[in-house]
Design a protein around this motif. Structure first.
Motif, PDB file in Angstrom:
ATOM      1  N   SER A 194       0.813  -1.208   0.000  1.00 46.97           N
ATOM      2  CA  SER A 194       0.000   0.000   0.000  1.00 46.97           C
ATOM      3  C   SER A 194       0.851   1.264   0.000  1.00 46.97           C
ATOM      4  CB  SER A 194      -0.943   0.013   1.206  1.00 46.97           C
ATOM      5  OG  SER A 194      -0.226   0.117   2.409  1.00 46.97           O
ATOM      6  N   LEU A 195       2.148   1.137   0.274  1.00 45.12           N
ATOM      7  CA  LEU A 195       3.031   2.297   0.214  1.00 45.12           C
ATOM      8  C   LEU A 195       3.571   2.453  -1.206  1.00 45.12           C
ATOM      9  CD1 LEU A 195       5.224   2.146   3.457  1.00 45.12           C
ATOM     10  CD2 LEU A 195       3.215   3.555   3.015  1.00 45.12           C
ATOM     11  N   THR A 196       3.441   3.655  -1.736  1.00 47.19           N
ATOM     12  CA  THR A 196       4.010   3.922  -3.051  1.00 47.19           C
ATOM     13  C   THR A 196       5.529   4.055  -2.917  1.00 47.19           C
ATOM     14  OG1 THR A 196       3.911   6.321  -2.822  1.00 47.19           O
ATOM     15  CG2 THR A 196       1.924   5.206  -3.639  1.00 47.19           C
ATOM     16  N   PRO A 197       6.273   3.957  -4.021  1.00 45.86           N
ATOM     17  CA  PRO A 197       7.725   4.151  -3.945  1.00 45.86           C
ATOM     18  C   PRO A 197       8.105   5.477  -3.291  1.00 45.86           C
ATOM     19  CG  PRO A 197       7.144   3.203  -6.057  1.00 45.86           C
ATOM     20  CD  PRO A 197       5.853   3.534  -5.376  1.00 45.86           C
ATOM     21  N   ARG A 198       7.378   6.546  -3.595  1.00 48.58           N
ATOM     22  CA  ARG A 198       7.673   7.841  -2.989  1.00 48.58           C
ATOM     23  C   ARG A 198       7.416   7.813  -1.483  1.00 48.58           C
ATOM     24  NH1 ARG A 198      10.925  11.740  -3.958  1.00 48.58           N
ATOM     25  NH2 ARG A 198      10.067  12.386  -5.961  1.00 48.58           N
ATOM     26  N   GLU A 199       6.339   7.151  -1.075  1.00 46.53           N
ATOM     27  CA  GLU A 199       6.032   7.066   0.350  1.00 46.53           C
ATOM     28  C   GLU A 199       7.069   6.232   1.088  1.00 46.53           C
ATOM     29  OE1 GLU A 199       1.181   7.594  -0.108  1.00 46.53           O
ATOM     30  OE2 GLU A 199       2.069   5.594   0.057  1.00 46.53           O
ATOM     31  N   GLN A 200       7.612   5.206   0.442  1.00 47.29           N
ATOM     32  CA  GLN A 200       8.684   4.432   1.064  1.00 47.29           C
ATOM     33  C   GLN A 200       9.924   5.304   1.252  1.00 47.29           C
ATOM     34  OE1 GLN A 200       9.423   0.660  -0.799  1.00 47.29           O
ATOM     35  NE2 GLN A 200       7.281   0.066  -0.778  1.00 47.29           N
ATOM     36  N   GLU A 201      10.218   6.160   0.269  1.00 49.91           N
ATOM     37  CA  GLU A 201      11.333   7.097   0.418  1.00 49.91           C
ATOM     38  C   GLU A 201      11.091   8.029   1.601  1.00 49.91           C
ATOM     39  OE1 GLU A 201      13.414   8.392  -3.571  1.00 49.91           O
ATOM     40  OE2 GLU A 201      11.236   8.557  -3.794  1.00 49.91           O
ATOM     41  N   ILE A 202       9.867   8.522   1.712  1.00 49.45           N
ATOM     42  CA  ILE A 202       9.514   9.416   2.809  1.00 49.45           C
ATOM     43  C   ILE A 202       9.710   8.707   4.147  1.00 49.45           C
ATOM     44  CG2 ILE A 202       7.602  10.633   3.930  1.00 49.45           C
ATOM     45  CD1 ILE A 202       8.464  12.121   1.497  1.00 49.45           C
ATOM     46  N   LEU A 203       9.274   7.453   4.231  1.00 48.26           N
ATOM     47  CA  LEU A 203       9.403   6.688   5.465  1.00 48.26           C
ATOM     48  C   LEU A 203      10.868   6.540   5.862  1.00 48.26           C
ATOM     49  CD1 LEU A 203       8.226   4.972   7.735  1.00 48.26           C
ATOM     50  CD2 LEU A 203       8.212   3.018   6.169  1.00 48.26           C
ATOM     51  N   ILE A 254      13.374  16.878   4.252  1.00 48.05           N
ATOM     52  CA  ILE A 254      12.953  15.852   3.295  1.00 48.05           C
ATOM     53  C   ILE A 254      12.644  16.497   1.951  1.00 48.05           C
ATOM     54  CG2 ILE A 254      11.156  14.166   2.740  1.00 48.05           C
ATOM     55  CD1 ILE A 254      10.929  13.593   5.733  1.00 48.05           C
ATOM     56  N   ALA A 255      11.986  17.646   1.987  1.00 55.40           N
ATOM     57  CA  ALA A 255      11.663  18.356   0.746  1.00 55.40           C
ATOM     58  C   ALA A 255      12.931  18.712  -0.022  1.00 55.40           C
ATOM     59  CB  ALA A 255      10.857  19.616   1.060  1.00 55.40           C
ATOM     60  N   ALA A 256      13.974  19.117   0.706  1.00 55.56           N
ATOM     61  CA  ALA A 256      15.232  19.473   0.048  1.00 55.56           C
ATOM     62  C   ALA A 256      15.882  18.252  -0.592  1.00 55.56           C
ATOM     63  CB  ALA A 256      16.178  20.115   1.058  1.00 55.56           C
ATOM     64  N   VAL A 257      15.849  17.118   0.119  1.00 53.04           N
ATOM     65  CA  VAL A 257      16.451  15.893  -0.412  1.00 53.04           C
ATOM     66  C   VAL A 257      15.726  15.430  -1.670  1.00 53.04           C
ATOM     67  CG1 VAL A 257      16.845  13.438   0.041  1.00 53.04           C
ATOM     68  CG2 VAL A 257      17.352  15.131   1.813  1.00 53.04           C
ATOM     69  N   LEU A 258      14.406  15.520  -1.650  1.00 56.96           N
ATOM     70  CA  LEU A 258      13.599  15.004  -2.759  1.00 56.96           C
ATOM     71  C   LEU A 258      13.281  16.065  -3.812  1.00 56.96           C
ATOM     72  CD1 LEU A 258      11.062  12.783  -0.761  1.00 56.96           C
ATOM     73  CD2 LEU A 258      13.199  12.098  -1.860  1.00 56.96           C
ATOM     74  N   HIS A 259      13.815  17.271  -3.612  1.00 54.69           N
ATOM     75  CA  HIS A 259      13.554  18.367  -4.552  1.00 54.69           C
ATOM     76  C   HIS A 259      12.049  18.574  -4.720  1.00 54.69           C
ATOM     77  CE1 HIS A 259      17.811  18.238  -5.471  1.00 54.69           C
ATOM     78  NE2 HIS A 259      17.699  16.950  -5.743  1.00 54.69           N
ATOM     79  N   SER A 260      11.380  18.629  -3.583  1.00 55.81           N
ATOM     80  CA  SER A 260       9.934  18.795  -3.571  1.00 55.81           C
ATOM     81  C   SER A 260       9.584  19.987  -2.696  1.00 55.81           C
ATOM     82  CB  SER A 260       9.273  17.513  -3.045  1.00 55.81           C
ATOM     83  OG  SER A 260       7.870  17.601  -3.103  1.00 55.81           O
ATOM     84  N   THR A 261       8.303  20.167  -2.411  1.00 58.45           N
ATOM     85  CA  THR A 261       7.864  21.256  -1.547  1.00 58.45           C
ATOM     86  C   THR A 261       7.488  20.704  -0.177  1.00 58.45           C
ATOM     87  OG1 THR A 261       5.523  21.068  -2.155  1.00 58.45           O
ATOM     88  CG2 THR A 261       6.933  22.456  -3.559  1.00 58.45           C
ATOM     89  N   VAL A 262       7.563  21.559   0.832  1.00 54.95           N
ATOM     90  CA  VAL A 262       7.194  21.146   2.183  1.00 54.95           C
ATOM     91  C   VAL A 262       5.736  20.704   2.220  1.00 54.95           C
ATOM     92  CG1 VAL A 262       6.884  21.933   4.559  1.00 54.95           C
ATOM     93  CG2 VAL A 262       8.926  22.603   3.283  1.00 54.95           C
ATOM     94  N   ARG A 263       4.888  21.404   1.496  1.00 57.48           N
ATOM     95  CA  ARG A 263       3.469  21.053   1.473  1.00 57.48           C
ATOM     96  C   ARG A 263       3.255  19.647   0.922  1.00 57.48           C
ATOM     97  NH1 ARG A 263      -1.336  24.583  -1.503  1.00 57.48           N
ATOM     98  NH2 ARG A 263      -3.071  23.202  -0.930  1.00 57.48           N
ATOM     99  N   THR A 264       3.977  19.311  -0.146  1.00 53.34           N
ATOM    100  CA  THR A 264       3.852  17.976  -0.735  1.00 53.34           C
ATOM    101  C   THR A 264       4.378  16.910   0.220  1.00 53.34           C
ATOM    102  OG1 THR A 264       4.046  18.845  -2.978  1.00 53.34           O
ATOM    103  CG2 THR A 264       4.549  16.511  -2.668  1.00 53.34           C
ATOM    104  N   VAL A 265       5.514  17.190   0.857  1.00 55.85           N
ATOM    105  CA  VAL A 265       6.093  16.233   1.807  1.00 55.85           C
ATOM    106  C   VAL A 265       5.148  16.015   2.980  1.00 55.85           C
ATOM    107  CG1 VAL A 265       7.938  15.886   3.487  1.00 55.85           C
ATOM    108  CG2 VAL A 265       8.482  16.660   1.174  1.00 55.85           C
ATOM    109  N   LYS A 266       4.574  17.092   3.490  1.00 59.18           N
ATOM    110  CA  LYS A 266       3.641  16.972   4.610  1.00 59.18           C
ATOM    111  C   LYS A 266       2.470  16.069   4.244  1.00 59.18           C
ATOM    112  CE  LYS A 266       0.865  19.739   7.809  1.00 59.18           C
ATOM    113  NZ  LYS A 266       0.441  21.114   8.194  1.00 59.18           N
ATOM    114  N   ALA A 267       1.981  16.198   3.027  1.00 55.64           N
ATOM    115  CA  ALA A 267       0.878  15.346   2.572  1.00 55.64           C
ATOM    116  C   ALA A 267       1.319  13.889   2.507  1.00 55.64           C
ATOM    117  CB  ALA A 267       0.386  15.813   1.205  1.00 55.64           C
ATOM    118  N   HIS A 268       2.539  13.650   1.994  1.00 58.54           N
ATOM    119  CA  HIS A 268       3.050  12.281   1.914  1.00 58.54           C
ATOM    120  C   HIS A 268       3.213  11.674   3.309  1.00 58.54           C
ATOM    121  CE1 HIS A 268       3.605  11.751  -2.319  1.00 58.54           C
ATOM    122  NE2 HIS A 268       4.457  12.752  -2.458  1.00 58.54           N
ATOM    123  N   VAL A 269       3.749  12.455   4.257  1.00 57.93           N
ATOM    124  CA  VAL A 269       3.937  11.960   5.621  1.00 57.93           C
ATOM    125  C   VAL A 269       2.595  11.567   6.224  1.00 57.93           C
ATOM    126  CG1 VAL A 269       4.609  12.593   7.971  1.00 57.93           C
ATOM    127  CG2 VAL A 269       6.083  13.208   6.044  1.00 57.93           C
TER     128      VAL A 269
END
Length: 227
Positions: free
Chosen positions: A148-157, A169-184
């Motif tokens: 049930s975890l997507t590849p991106r969610e496994q990275e987040i974990l 985490i956003a800096a490592v994944l070149h994403s936004t804090v808002r997107t990371v917060k949603a993934h978490v």
């Protein structure tokens, strides 16, 4: 709440019994000095939780925990240890325990620990949390899958288990804090846990975290960063 106390040392059992007696609404339903008595105690008393000592002479408390949880799925086991070495917490959760409490913390934290595990949550002595996460990021995946975890969610974990904040985490994944917060939030919901520590414990049990060399660092959450 009924507790089965498993410890081969009569003095230690007595001390824990007295502490439990101070906790409102909690009683010692039975006591056991070894694995066979523990099995009989679970069958006889149907306790809400088992307090399990780590070392009982030549008996390994982790193996007793593993056997009891296998024989009684859903049984809540709170492992207590007089030893300060934090890796014992890692082994306790691998054995299927619901919580780990250092005996030196028992006078202050036993009531909280018992209530936490009986309510179906995970308890961890605060002092051992960093070592648990260090072991998480060193662990090799056991081959178990959590589809049930997507590849991106496994990275987040993996990254949150290293103690990174959402911003990091956003800096490592070149994403936004808002997107990371949603993934978490999605990771915590899918793992059915309330916080990052519980996610780390479950990830350890399931072998979800790949081997990493990054050291553990306490998360530095920015104000209003949330989960």
């Amino acid at each position: 709440m009924a507790i089965l106390l498993v410890d081969d040392d009569p003095l230690s059992r007595g001390a824990l019994r007295r502490l439990i007696g101070l906790v409102e609404g909690v009683v010692v339903a039975g006591e056991a000095a070894g694995p066979e008595e523990a099995r009989e105690g679970v069958r006889r008393f149907h306790p809400d939780a088992v307090l399990m000592d780590v070392h009982m002479g030549h008996v390994n408390g982790f193996q007793v925990t593993r056997d009891l949880v296998r024989e009684h799925p859903g049984l809540r086991v709170l492992v207590v240890s007089v030893l300060p070495e934090n890796p014992y917490a890692v082994e306790a959760f691998r054995a299927g325990a619901s919580g780990f409490l250092r005996k030196e913390d028992a006078p202050r934290r036993l009531a909280e620990a018992i209530r936490t595990v009986v309510q179906g949550e995970t308890y961890l002595s605060p002092a051992v949390a960093p070592e648990l996460v260090r072991e998480l990021v060193r662990s090799r995946a056991s081959g178990l899958d959590f589809p049930s975890l997507t590849p991106r969610e496994q990275e987040i974990l993996e990254l949150l288990a290293q103690g990174l904040s959402n911003k990091e985490i956003a800096a490592v994944l070149h994403s936004t804090v808002r997107t990371v917060k949603a993934h978490v939030s999605h990771v915590l919901e899918k793992l059915n846990v309330d916080d990052r520590t519980q996610a780390a414990v479950l990830a350890l049990r399931l072998g979800l975290v790949r081997s990493q060399d990054a050291p553990y660092r306490e998360p530095r959450s920015a104000p209003n960063e949330g989960r």
